[in-house]
Write a protein that holds these residues in place. Structure first.
Motif: not given
Lengths: 120, 120, 120, 120
Positions: C28-31, C79-81, C85-86, C90-93
């Motif tokens: 998801q992050k990569a997307q 980009i901001e949104t 989300r990224i 990253e927190k979840q990761e």
């Protein structure tokens, strides 16, 4: 593996198959849900535009110029179709989930009933 | 794993390889089938449009304005090419499926012939 | 498998689940990261264009003609949104990574404490 | 698993990691190769068009009207960049493949040297 009875081995491979089918269903559902979100965002985006604004709609690799109201009704139709498919996938998902849990319980019972093979 | 003969271990890893190749073929086929459906939907969509309607066709990131009949023949050509590829993938799929079943039967026979290792 | 205690078996299946969740988060992050890169490339591309250049922006299957500055602000918003989300992913990761390492250490300790089952 | 020495267990998990990295490289390479094919098809498609034909090029969700020769040089640039990335991925692939085979040989040697644990 060799320590497991053929029946349990069979159940384990069925479990794996169900898991794969569940994953296919879930990824299909996620794709449809994304398409619904996209269509709804497009509807929103269009709602701000003038009636004669220049816009196109794509089907695969072809883009055709269309009037705002035509695009709007095509989007509504698309959302409806996708939501029906999502509901149908959710039914399949529930059914598969039920089968999965049932099989899992059977395997667990078989393994516990058998005891550890080295203890025999 | 160590209880299995090198021959059976080898057959098991071949089985896994065939399974992966089958999955690659099936996902490629699904992509081509989706492209065919999309091209057919585009053909349908176009059929309602006026001869001089403004439409574009995309190749990768480039969109070019084209006449309806040009797009129509390009779509027909694309569908034909994709359907040939799908037929070729289906041949490969059948062949792989045959190999898979043969190997599966051989492994099953080897495991059953051997008995459980603790019983020896 | 049967040689492992139910507790360790449970921990192993939790480990697998966390690994799958981590993979979902990473993909998801990569997307999202790719979408940010694409939006930034679009911003760059636009910056060279004349104020009245003809350009479209797509939302799903709909393309609407928009002015350069409108597209620019929409891209900035996007980009901001995405970057928010990224950060959240990253927190979840990090959290998942922590759980993963903790569980891995517990399993390792359990397996080492137990010794090999045939040596017992 | 418990019958394997910690060293071999470690090598097996490294083997799995390398396999996953190889798969990531191969799927990335396949994506770049497809992008190259698409850009080349677009170049071909454009070559037939009149110098003043109306065409757009997309960057992410933005489509900008551009002249044929501008699109042509942008496509050429894109192909060049992608082909450099593909070459770099192929270097990584070869290196990983080498590591994989080396590790596989080490594991095989370790397992054969050890004999079957029940025979000891």
């Amino acid at each position: 593996m060799n320590d497991l009875s053929p029946k349990v081995q069979n159940q384990l491979s069925m479990l794996q198959q169900i898991q794969q089918q569940l994953q296919t269903i879930l990824s299909q559902k996620a794709q449809y849900e994304m398409a619904v979100r996209e269509a709804k965002r497009a509807q929103e985006e269009i709602s701000d535009a003038a009636e004669d604004a220049i816009m196109y709609m794509s089907v695969g690799t072809v883009m055709m110029q269309k009037k705002k109201d035509v695009i709007n009704s095509k989007l509504a139709e698309k959302i409806e179709t996708l939501e029906l498919r999502i509901k149908s996938l959710e039914k399949q998902e529930k059914m598969m989930q039920g089968k999965f849990e049932q099989l899992q319980a059977q395997i667990k019972a078989a393994l516990e009933g058998k005891g550890t093979p080295t203890a025999a």
